[in-house]
Design an enzyme around this catalytic site. Structure first.
Site, PDB file in Angstrom:
ATOM      1  N   LEU A   1       0.868  -1.403   0.011  1.00  0.00           N
ATOM      2  CA  LEU A   1      -0.088  -0.065   0.162  1.00  0.00           C
ATOM      3  C   LEU A   1       0.931   1.308   0.059  1.00  0.00           C
ATOM      4  O   LEU A   1       0.575   2.155  -0.619  1.00  0.00           O
ATOM      5  CB  LEU A   1      -0.895  -0.070   1.194  1.00  0.00           C
ATOM      6  CG  LEU A   1      -1.889   1.305   1.345  1.00  0.00           C
ATOM      7  CD1 LEU A   1      -2.802   1.307   0.316  1.00  0.00           C
ATOM      8  CD2 LEU A   1      -2.656   1.310   2.603  1.00  0.00           C
ATOM      9  N   TYR A   2       1.914   1.276   0.764  1.00  0.00           N
ATOM     10  CA  TYR A   2       2.732   2.394   0.682  1.00  0.00           C
ATOM     11  C   TYR A   2       3.491   2.531  -0.725  1.00  0.00           C
ATOM     12  O   TYR A   2       3.181   3.818  -1.035  1.00  0.00           O
ATOM     13  CB  TYR A   2       4.068   2.057   1.557  1.00  0.00           C
ATOM     14  CG  TYR A   2       5.306   2.968   1.536  1.00  0.00           C
ATOM     15  CD1 TYR A   2       5.087   4.181   1.980  1.00  0.00           C
ATOM     16  CD2 TYR A   2       6.371   2.579   0.891  1.00  0.00           C
ATOM     17  CE1 TYR A   2       6.160   5.245   1.633  1.00  0.00           C
ATOM     18  CE2 TYR A   2       7.392   3.508   0.779  1.00  0.00           C
ATOM     19  CZ  TYR A   2       7.406   5.000   1.015  1.00  0.00           C
ATOM     20  OH  TYR A   2       8.448   5.771   0.941  1.00  0.00           O
ATOM     21  N   ALA A   3       3.713   1.718  -1.481  1.00  0.00           N
ATOM     22  CA  ALA A   3       4.173   1.931  -2.899  1.00  0.00           C
ATOM     23  C   ALA A   3       3.049   2.377  -3.624  1.00  0.00           C
ATOM     24  O   ALA A   3       3.140   3.143  -4.382  1.00  0.00           O
ATOM     25  CB  ALA A   3       4.728   0.470  -3.365  1.00  0.00           C
TER      26      ALA A   3
END
Length: 449
Positions: A254-256
């Protein structure tokens, strides 16, 4: 036989008293209702008066915008908002004012963070004006962020304590200072934490970025913006070394995904509003004043304390490797991107012509395995690590990163110069000093001077 007592008079008296109580109760309710009505009417009139004064009819868009801007300015100038009126504004102006000819005036978001604090110091030392903003959240130890803040304060760098989602605060800052540039480094970092608190990533990396761009697009003049993307956007890409030309449509976390979303959002604001935007894809930044959630940092802590550490391998038992990039090299890349950023072409939210849009890798170009990282730390710390070799969980981490930085080299001379051994030596020296560790670790490092 005696006759029963006559209770008729008592019964009548009780009925009369009951009647009187009902009448009085009715009168009390009526009086209360009238009082409540009057209070409600008074409050309504006060609210109408307040909103009439602060939000008049929209006779024209320009008049409305000017009035709202003036009202916001008056409200936020009070000591109740953002630190205290004239004295606070003086600190903001002083910190933001360049002290060299043609110096930049830079708003650094996430200034109390790892990269933000180093970049702020570098810019200030060469004479640029620097104003920081940071919300000092508790994703990792806030005391480390406060220590960075104290360090910056010694160099006359003021950090406003606030959130990039606070539109009124950002408007206030732009009202005080005509920033030439924004270095946007504020973000919710970390791959694994996204599985625990996904909304924090959307709130900071997407909503916060949009809010900042909204303020920047309306500024006159618009600032040029350099912002932190991430090497994580390459996700499941298997081509190496990673190049800016490679596809980034398979994020592994999700960060990416939020960082990839940021790149798409940057394209939109560049296209519609003429904002000059440069995205920088950082590759595993490390060094003094670093982040405690990074492997090299907590490996050092646990090894000194004699605790075991987890060393990951892939599901296929292959080495996990990272393109570890020393902080000083990253700072040079950020400053180079700022210096070569062209002016935005919009004005007051309206595009006047095509604007610069760029994205660059900032890495070290030399991937090193996690096993090698541990071996270097063992040598520097003079301890033997207790290693648990385990397979990497499916939490969004990628097994390998490798940066191609030829584009950054061509455009602003980016060339990393610090290898992992040298960089970790500097980190360990800082670590034992900052945490006051009196041991052979410190003696060994002092002997290497």
């Amino acid at each position: 036989m005696a006759s029963p007592p006559d209770t008729s008079k008592t019964t009548k008296l009780e009925r009369y008293n009951s009647y009187i109580r009902r009448v009085n109760s009715t009168k009390l309710i009526a009086a209360s209702s009238k009082l409540l009505f009057r209070v409600t009417l008074l409050v309504a009139l006060l609210l109408i008066f307040f909103f009439t004064i602060n939000y008049p009819p929209l006779t024209s868009e320009k008049t409305s915008q000017n009035h709202i801007h003036t009202t916001t300015h008056n409200l936020l100038s009070s000591s109740a908002f953002y630190g205290g009126g004239a004295s606070w504004e003086k600190q903001v102006r002083h910190s933001s004012t360049p002290h060299r000819p043609n110096g930049l005036s830079v708003l650094v978001t996430g200034a109390a963070g790892f990269v933000g604090s180093h970049c702020s110091l570098a810019l200030k030392k060469r004479g640029d004006g620097v104003l920081g903003i940071d919300n000092f959240n508790s994703y990792y130890d806030p005391s480390l962020k406060r220590a960075r803040q104290n360090l910056l304060s010694k160099h006359q760098i003021f950090i406003v304590e606030g959130d990039i989602n606070d539109a009124e605060l950002l408007k206030k800052l732009f009202d005080i200072v005509p920033f030439t540039h924004i270095l946007h480094l504020a973000a919710q970092a970390g791959v694994r934490y996204a599985m625990q608190n996904p909304l924090s990533y959307v709130n900071s990396n997407v909503a916060g970025f949009v809010n900042l761009l909204e303020i920047a697009k309306a500024a006159d003049p618009q600032p040029a913006i350099v912002w932190a993307s991430s090497s994580s956007v390459y996700g499941l890409n298997t081509k190496v070394p990673f190049s800016e030309e490679h596809k980034t449509d398979q994020p592994a976390s999700l960060y990416a995904a939020t960082k990839k979303a940021g790149e798409a959002i940057a394209h939109t604001y560049n296209h519609i509003y003429g904002l000059s935007l440069t995205g920088l894809r950082f590759f595993t930044v490390y060094g003094p004043w670093g982040r405690p959630d990074m492997a090299y940092f907590f490996f050092t802590k646990d090894m000194i304390q004699g605790k075991s550490i987890n060393v990951y391998v892939t599901q296929e038992d292959k080495e996990v490797a990272r393109d570890f990039t020393y902080i000083d090299d990253i700072v040079k890349g950020c400053v180079g991107a700022l210096d070569t950023a062209e002016k935005s072409t919009g004005s007051g939210g309206k595009k006047r012509g095509p604007a610069q849009l760029r994205v660059y890798n900032l890495g070290n170009t030399s991937p090193v395995s996690v096993r090698k990282l541990v071996a270097i730390l063992e040598n520097l710390l003079n301890v033997k690590a207790k290693k648990n070799v385990i397979k990497m969980p499916r939490n969004g981490d990628v097994p390998f990163t490798h940066a191609n930085v030829s584009l950054a080299l061509r455009d602003f001379g980016y060339k990393p110069t610090t290898d992992l051994s040298s960089g970790l030596r500097k980190f360990v020296k800082w670590y034992v000093s900052y945490y006051g560790i009196q041991s052979r670790v410190k003696k060994e490092n002092e002997a290497d001077k």
